[in-house]
Design a protein around this motif. Structure first.
Motif, mmCIF file in Angstrom:
data_model
loop_
_atom_site.group_PDB
_atom_site.id
_atom_site.type_symbol
_atom_site.label_atom_id
_atom_site.label_comp_id
_atom_site.label_asym_id
_atom_site.label_seq_id
_atom_site.Cartn_x
_atom_site.Cartn_y
_atom_site.Cartn_z
ATOM 1 N N UNK A 135 0.829 -1.212 0.000
ATOM 2 C CA UNK A 135 0.000 0.000 0.000
ATOM 3 C C UNK A 135 0.862 1.261 0.000
ATOM 4 N N UNK A 136 1.939 1.243 0.761
ATOM 5 C CA UNK A 136 2.878 2.375 0.736
ATOM 6 C C UNK A 136 3.397 2.591 -0.682
ATOM 7 N N UNK A 137 3.727 1.503 -1.338
ATOM 8 C CA UNK A 137 4.248 1.594 -2.700
ATOM 9 C C UNK A 137 3.186 2.137 -3.670
ATOM 10 N N UNK A 138 1.909 1.882 -3.344
ATOM 11 C CA UNK A 138 0.815 2.348 -4.207
ATOM 12 C C UNK A 138 0.300 3.720 -3.774
ATOM 13 N N UNK A 139 1.118 4.457 -3.071
ATOM 14 C CA UNK A 139 0.801 5.862 -2.747
ATOM 15 C C UNK A 139 -0.418 6.009 -1.841
ATOM 16 N N UNK A 140 -0.578 5.061 -0.910
ATOM 17 C CA UNK A 140 -1.685 5.155 0.059
ATOM 18 C C UNK A 140 -1.145 5.004 1.481
ATOM 19 N N UNK A 141 -0.432 6.014 1.985
ATOM 20 C CA UNK A 141 0.244 5.832 3.285
ATOM 21 C C UNK A 141 -0.702 5.751 4.477
ATOM 22 N N UNK A 142 -1.821 6.480 4.431
ATOM 23 C CA UNK A 142 -2.730 6.477 5.594
ATOM 24 C C UNK A 142 -3.380 5.099 5.751
ATOM 25 N N UNK A 143 -3.849 4.556 4.630
ATOM 26 C CA UNK A 143 -4.437 3.219 4.669
ATOM 27 C C UNK A 143 -3.393 2.190 5.094
ATOM 28 N N UNK A 144 -2.150 2.380 4.673
ATOM 29 C CA UNK A 144 -1.082 1.445 5.036
ATOM 30 C C UNK A 144 -0.831 1.465 6.540
ATOM 31 N N UNK A 145 -0.847 2.659 7.118
ATOM 32 C CA UNK A 145 -0.639 2.759 8.569
ATOM 33 C C UNK A 145 -1.774 2.061 9.312
ATOM 34 N N UNK A 146 -3.014 2.255 8.832
ATOM 35 C CA UNK A 146 -4.156 1.562 9.443
ATOM 36 C C UNK A 146 -3.990 0.051 9.330
ATOM 37 N N UNK A 147 -3.604 -0.388 8.150
ATOM 38 C CA UNK A 147 -3.433 -1.825 7.913
ATOM 39 C C UNK A 147 -2.372 -2.403 8.858
ATOM 40 N N UNK A 148 -1.274 -1.666 8.978
ATOM 41 C CA UNK A 148 -0.165 -2.163 9.807
ATOM 42 C C UNK A 148 -0.547 -2.197 11.272
ATOM 43 N N UNK A 149 -1.183 -1.122 11.751
ATOM 44 C CA UNK A 149 -1.466 -1.058 13.189
ATOM 45 C C UNK A 149 -2.666 -1.923 13.571
ATOM 46 N N UNK A 150 -3.702 -1.889 12.747
ATOM 47 C CA UNK A 150 -4.927 -2.595 13.117
ATOM 48 C C UNK A 150 -4.876 -4.061 12.692
ATOM 49 N N UNK A 151 -4.588 -4.304 11.411
ATOM 50 C CA UNK A 151 -4.651 -5.691 10.921
ATOM 51 C C UNK A 151 -3.462 -6.514 11.407
#
Lengths: 162, 105
Positions: free
Chosen positions: A42-58
């Protein structure tokens, strides 16, 4: 492109390890690792906020939930595990063929996907998008969270009574 | 041509394979926790597909907002499902899905 391919291959290997490993604890750890790799993609696909959510929550919260459940329940016996390993390949031997047939069928349909859509007025600010444009989503999230909390309270109340 | 389009097919193929892996995990097992793990893998494939769509179309903010909503729903779903699994275990003393075929009601 090479980096993206490396991440995707690692993602698939992690997912395969998650599914094929015998131990439930390793399965949960593999899921967390898969989530972390999805976050990198997700970071690579230019979506850092969603990536942070994915990392912390999922990768964080859901792994904790799974590991807590595994410790609260009895692990599967060795006989059941052997039976599972034997059966899982035998029962679904046809699955790869179905996937390949579905792929060939879909390619024969000649589905036209229009990928060249421009984004003339695309908003790039996630904060304004979340709070100004998608307000109803936030309301839905709050309702779903409260529903989940009440559901868990009811479930554990029932368990305590028994 | 949009250079982001080069990523579409490679990512799509990997996403489809991830989806199938999750589906296989849900189909092949009788263990309830493993079935939830399979569901998680399927949701991850869908999440990645949404992010990819946003990247290609340039609407990354919109897709990120949708993905955040999806993640919240996913967490609540898993929390409640895990609660149900623990309740089933307390009732049947087993995590085998075959044990809960005979349900009342």
């Amino acid at each position: 492109m090479f980096l993206n391919m490396t991440i995707l291959v690692a993602l698939l290997l992690a997912a395969l390890w998650t599914v094929m490993t015998r131990s439930l604890l390793r399965c949960a750890i593999g899921l967390a690792f898969t989530s972390a790799l999805v976050a990198v993609a997700m970071f690579r696909l230019n979506s850092p906020v969603a990536a942070v959510f994915e990392l912390s929550v999922c990768a964080g919260l859901i792994s904790v939930l799974f590991i807590s459940t595994i410790t609260l329940t009895q692990p599967i016996t060795r006989e059941e595990m052997t039976e599972y390993v034997k059966e899982r390949v035998k029962r679904f031997w046809y699955l790869p063929f179905i996937v390949v047939a579905a792929g060939i069928g879909l390619s024969l349909l000649h589905i036209q996907i229009n990928l060249t859509l421009p984004a003339p007025e695309a908003q790039t600010n996630v904060r304004s998008m979340m709070w100004n444009v998608r307000q109803l989503d936030l309301l839905g999230q709050v309702i779903i969270l409260l529903t989940g909390v009440f559901g868990i309270i009811v479930l554990f109340k029932e368990a305590e009574k028994k | 041509m949009n250079p982001a389009l080069n990523l579409f097919w490679p990512f799509s193929i990997f996403i489809i394979v991830l989806f199938v892996i999750g589906l296989y995990c849900m189909l092949a097992t009788f263990n309830l926790i493993r079935a939830l793990v399979g569901l998680e893998l399927i949701v991850k494939a869908v999440t990645l597909l949404l992010v990819l769509a946003g990247y290609i179309n340039g609407h990354t903010a919109l897709t990120q907002a949708l993905v955040i909503t999806l993640i919240v729903v996913e967490v609540v779903l898993i929390a409640v499902a895990v609660g149900v699994v623990i309740a089933i275990y307390a009732h049947n003393n087993s995590l085998d899905a075959r044990q809960i075929r005979r349900l009342k009601g």
